[in-house]
Scaffold this motif. Structure first.
Motif: not given
Length: 219
Positions: A76-77, A80
């Motif tokens: 997820a984040t 990223r």
């Protein structure tokens, strides 16, 4: 819990590495135009050598990111964020290449040309340095409103670039003996314009990091 805290500490260290690299590129652009205007060949040669340090630091950051991905297997984040780090350091490395290319043009022109340089190059340089400082601030604070300001500044650099090229072409029409000078100055303007484009790429990376959306600031 400790592993998570360590991961965040390593992410912070990574951010600091990226900021230091961006500041080195900032120094490269500032000094490359100084060398051009002052016909300072020694400074130009130092800039060419300093670019090797940017390349090494980019490689070191890339290795650090790959190691973090392998150790932490982020999703997820967090994933990223690491991918964005790779994109940003690539843009910074290419910014360094553009500063180096300006220095190489200075070396090619030598220290004996008499033609007055277009002052627009200084304005392009100064606007681009402000862009980079803005991008660094946006990156540190994950501030998309600041990142979005880069597009307007990039437009200013683009317009100045077109003006310089137009003026250089008119000089060639008047005096064909100046073609080497005209070519190198037009190249320098192009290198600054490309430097600015890479900064807008960083702005796009920041927007993607924060919002998860692809935005084109070069439109």
């Amino acid at each position: 819990m400790r592993s998570r805290e360590q991961f965040h500490s390593e992410l912070k260290e990574l951010d600091n590495d990226i900021i230091r690299l961006a500041k080195r590129a900032n120094k490269g652009l500032k000094e490359s135009i100084d060398a051009l205007f002052n016909q300072d060949i020694n400074l130009a040669k130092n800039i060419v050598n300093d670019d090797k340090l940017i390349d090494k630091e980019e490689a070191a950051i890339n290795d650090k990111v790959i190691l973090l991905i392998a150790k932490q297997q982020p999703v997820a984040t967090d994933l990223r964020r690491l991918i964005i780090a790779l994109r940003i350091v690539t843009d910074i490395e290419r910014m360094g290449d553009n500063a180096k290319n300006i220095a190489k043009s200075t070396i090619r022109l030598g220290s004996h040309y008499q033609t007055e340089l277009p002052m627009e190059l200084l304005t392009m340089r100064d606007t681009t340095l402000i862009m980079l400082e803005t991008a660094i601030s946006a990156f540190q604070n994950e501030d998309i409103s600041v990142a979005q300001k880069l597009a307007e500044m990039d437009d200013k650099v683009d317009k100045l670039y077109k003006q310089v090229v137009t003026d250089m072409l008119s000089k060639t029409a008047i005096n064909s003996e100046q073609i080497q000078y005209v070519m190198q100055i037009a190249f320098c303007a192009r290198y600054i314009e490309r430097f600015a484009d890479h900064i807008t790429n960083i702005g796009e990376s920041i927007l993607f990091l924060v919002k998860g959306e692809i935005v084109d600031l070069n439109d």
